[in-house]
Design an enzyme around this catalytic site. Structure first.
Site, PDB file in Angstrom:
ATOM      1  N   SER A 188     -25.041 -26.696  35.016  1.00 51.54           N
ATOM      2  CA  SER A 188     -25.734 -25.198  34.725  1.00 51.54           C
ATOM      3  C   SER A 188     -24.977 -24.491  35.212  1.00 51.54           C
ATOM      4  O   SER A 188     -23.580 -24.543  34.919  1.00 51.54           O
ATOM      5  CB  SER A 188     -26.966 -26.000  36.281  1.00 51.54           C
ATOM      6  OG  SER A 188     -26.465 -25.541  36.829  1.00 51.54           O
ATOM      7  N   LYS A 189     -24.797 -23.222  35.337  1.00 51.02           N
ATOM      8  CA  LYS A 189     -24.051 -22.283  35.532  1.00 51.02           C
ATOM      9  C   LYS A 189     -23.016 -22.633  36.725  1.00 51.02           C
ATOM     10  O   LYS A 189     -22.492 -21.824  36.816  1.00 51.02           O
ATOM     11  CB  LYS A 189     -24.685 -20.666  35.962  1.00 51.02           C
ATOM     12  CG  LYS A 189     -26.018 -20.442  35.252  1.00 51.02           C
ATOM     13  CD  LYS A 189     -25.145 -19.269  34.936  1.00 51.02           C
ATOM     14  CE  LYS A 189     -25.315 -18.371  33.488  1.00 51.02           C
ATOM     15  NZ  LYS A 189     -23.919 -19.053  32.414  1.00 51.02           N
ATOM     16  N   ARG A 190     -23.879 -23.044  37.715  1.00 55.22           N
ATOM     17  CA  ARG A 190     -22.628 -23.826  38.814  1.00 55.22           C
ATOM     18  C   ARG A 190     -21.705 -24.964  38.541  1.00 55.22           C
ATOM     19  O   ARG A 190     -20.706 -24.412  39.030  1.00 55.22           O
ATOM     20  CB  ARG A 190     -23.796 -24.757  39.951  1.00 55.22           C
ATOM     21  CG  ARG A 190     -24.789 -24.389  40.661  1.00 55.22           C
ATOM     22  CD  ARG A 190     -25.197 -25.484  41.647  1.00 55.22           C
ATOM     23  NE  ARG A 190     -25.135 -26.122  40.957  1.00 55.22           N
ATOM     24  CZ  ARG A 190     -25.360 -27.352  40.896  1.00 55.22           C
ATOM     25  NH1 ARG A 190     -24.714 -28.001  41.145  1.00 55.22           N
ATOM     26  NH2 ARG A 190     -26.251 -27.885  39.998  1.00 55.22           N
ATOM     27  N   GLU A 207     -20.709 -17.366  25.907  1.00 57.13           N
ATOM     28  CA  GLU A 207     -19.693 -16.914  27.566  1.00 57.13           C
ATOM     29  C   GLU A 207     -18.477 -17.634  26.882  1.00 57.13           C
ATOM     30  O   GLU A 207     -17.198 -16.866  26.770  1.00 57.13           O
ATOM     31  CB  GLU A 207     -20.142 -17.883  28.404  1.00 57.13           C
ATOM     32  CG  GLU A 207     -20.692 -17.000  28.937  1.00 57.13           C
ATOM     33  CD  GLU A 207     -21.696 -17.732  30.515  1.00 57.13           C
ATOM     34  OE1 GLU A 207     -22.592 -19.076  29.925  1.00 57.13           O
ATOM     35  OE2 GLU A 207     -20.342 -18.231  31.982  1.00 57.13           O
TER      36      GLU A 207
END
Ligand code: GLU
Length: 504
Positions: free
Chosen positions: A260-262, A270
């Site tokens: 995930s983004k974490r 991106e």
């Protein structure tokens, strides 16, 4: 068996690593078996639909160089299948199931459903209800078929629900996970197939399309495994043969939690903006949960197309290693020719203003210089976006740093000026040397003749020419700049050092 598979994203978010892995595995599997790879937009959830996500999907495919093989009008250039354009079809199949008694009209209002859901959830979590009792209470399942048909024909709002055969067990085989068994009571009770707005739910559209498109293999993320028993029941209800299911292991971060983004970048956009090469990303993702030849890590897309097989997939979750991906990017950058690498780095140089103002395109001479500079930085790049900053000194006069930055180890201002004066004498021959070897031999001889260390001689010259102690190779830089510009830079540096000397 004719292999036909598909990537079937719902455009409700940006394309991410997990989606790319699913798309890539489907693509490679079809290619490896001379099959057909289909792209299908599952866009029937209109509340979460966003056109920009559709564009993002196309952009991602373009960037990666993927092409689907078939669309409603056929041919490689055709648009893909889009479910929102096929709603009449799903309605027809839902009606068919009602007629055969495998589905039924449900007239419950949204308010009633919500109330039932909450009540049953409360009972379920307090332990008084079996899991089959969670969700819908199947009230409309009991309405006699002719009465239900009459009410629906009279225009009463309704959905169509699948009649799950209770007290049975659904079995299916997953290529990776083996035989799987679910008690039907544990399957979502009588799920909606057709919503009151006439749109199908994911389950109906997905199963109908997989059947109509003659999909032989469903390769999808493991998060869909829980929906598969329901899909199998639907195949049985229609009397259709299900495809081969192969649920792909999850993609995790290094901490073992779902990526995930974490953990870092997850959307393909991106990665693209960070200066990754699509080849590097594809190569890395192709090895996420699959292994090919022992010890070998670099494969072209063509090689992967030849080697892919479902037997090479791992069952264990795949760990996404950002450092490894960076390594791949560096490797792919090293493999590019000067022209190719320059073309890939160019957009970054333009937006960084390397050729004048921000956004200015290079003139012919600048373009040549840019290409010629690639050998100087190829080994030093991890990301494409680093290129303009690393070679900006070739395009504009570098800002000179503080005098101390010119000093070789243990040398003071006076000594540094002496060394740079000597460097000045060498600037023309170094600029005019045919290659690095000639330049190196020449400067070594000079250092020996004057009894100075090579490093001491080169440091002030390097800073004068590039503006920094750490820079791309000096000889190559001098050759690209030419003797006149090189000499002018050395003179400017000497002036700076002299000013400082006088001030001191
Ligand atoms: N539309 C689903 C998704 O967004 C597809 C699942 C499947 O491949 O069946 O992932």
């Amino acid at each position: 068996m004719k292999i036909r598979d598909r990537y079937a994203p719902s455009p409700t978010g940006l394309q991410h690593v997990g989606g790319l892995r699913t798309a890539l595995f489907n693509y490679l599997f079809a290619r490896s078996r001379g099959g057909v790879f289909i792209l299908r937009l599952e866009d029937t959830d209109r509340s979460r639909f966003d056109e920009s996500y559709v564009q993002n999907l196309y952009d991602t495919f373009d960037w990666l160089g993927f092409r689907w093989d078939e669309g409603p009008d056929s041919g490689g250039e055709a648009a893909p299948y889009v479910q929102s354009e096929r709603t009449a079809l799903y309605r027809k199949y839902a009606d068919e199931l009602v007629k055969s008694g495998r589905a039924y009209y449900c007239f419950c209002s949204a308010e009633r459903l919500e109330k039932v859901r909450l009540e049953r959830e409360a009972a379920h979590s307090s332990g008084t209800g079996a899991s089959r009792e969670a969700g819908y209470d199947r009230r409309c399942r009991e309405i006699p078929a002719d009465e239900a048909a009459r009410r629906a024909a009279a225009g009463e709002a309704h959905t169509i629900r699948l009649k799950i055969p209770l007290d049975e067990t659904t079995c299916f085989h997953d290529y990776l996970l083996g035989d799987i068994e679910w008690k039907n009571g544990d399957v979502n009770p009588d799920p909606v197939l057709l919503k009151s707005d006439g749109f199908p739910t994911y389950h109906l559209a997905n199963v109908v399309d997989d059947h109509l498109m003659e999909i032989s293999h469903v390769l999808r993320a493991q998060e869909w495994l829980a929906s598969t028993p329901l899909h199998v029941i639907m195949y049985q209800s229609f009397g259709w043969a299900p495809p081969v299911f192969c649920h792909l292991p999850m993609v995790m971060g290094q901490d073992g939690k779902k990526l995930s983004k974490r953990h870092g970048a997850t959307s393909i956009d991106e990665f693209r903006r960070q200066g990754y090469l699509p080849e590097a990303l594809l190569n890395y993702v192709a090895l996420l949960g699959a292994s090919y030849e022992e010890g070998r890590e670099i494969y072209t897309l063509r090689e992967l197309e030849e080697r892919f097989s479902l037997d090479k997939l791992n069952k264990a979750p795949a760990i996404f290693d950002y450092k490894k991906l960076e390594w791949y990017n560096g490797q792919y950058i090293r493999m590019k020719s000067d022209e190719e690498l320059a073309a890939r780095c160019l957009p970054w140089a333009v937006s960084a203003g390397l050729f004048g103002g921000i956004g200015a395109e290079p003139g012919a001479a600048q373009r040549c210089l840019f290409t010629a500079a690639m050998p100087l930085i190829r080994e030093r790049l991890t990301f494409l976006h680093e290129a303009p900053e690393k070679i900006s000194y070739l395009f504009r006069e570098p800002e000179l740093p503080a005098p101390e930055e010119f000093f070789p180890k243990k040398a003071d201002q006076v000594r540094t000026v002496e060394l740079l004066r000597l460097g000045r004498e060498l600037t023309r021959p170094l600029s005019e040397a045919a290659d690095d070897e000639t330049a190196e031999a020449f400067i070594k001889a000079a250092a020996e003749q004057h009894a100075v260390k090579l490093g001491d001689l080169m440091m002030p010259l390097r800073v004068a020419i590039t503006g920094s102690r750490v820079s791309p190779p000096l000889f190559g830089s001098l050759r690209l700049l030419g003797a006149e510009r090189g000499l002018a830079r050395v003179d400017r540096a000497l002036e700076l050092l002299a000013r400082q000397e006088n001030a001191g």
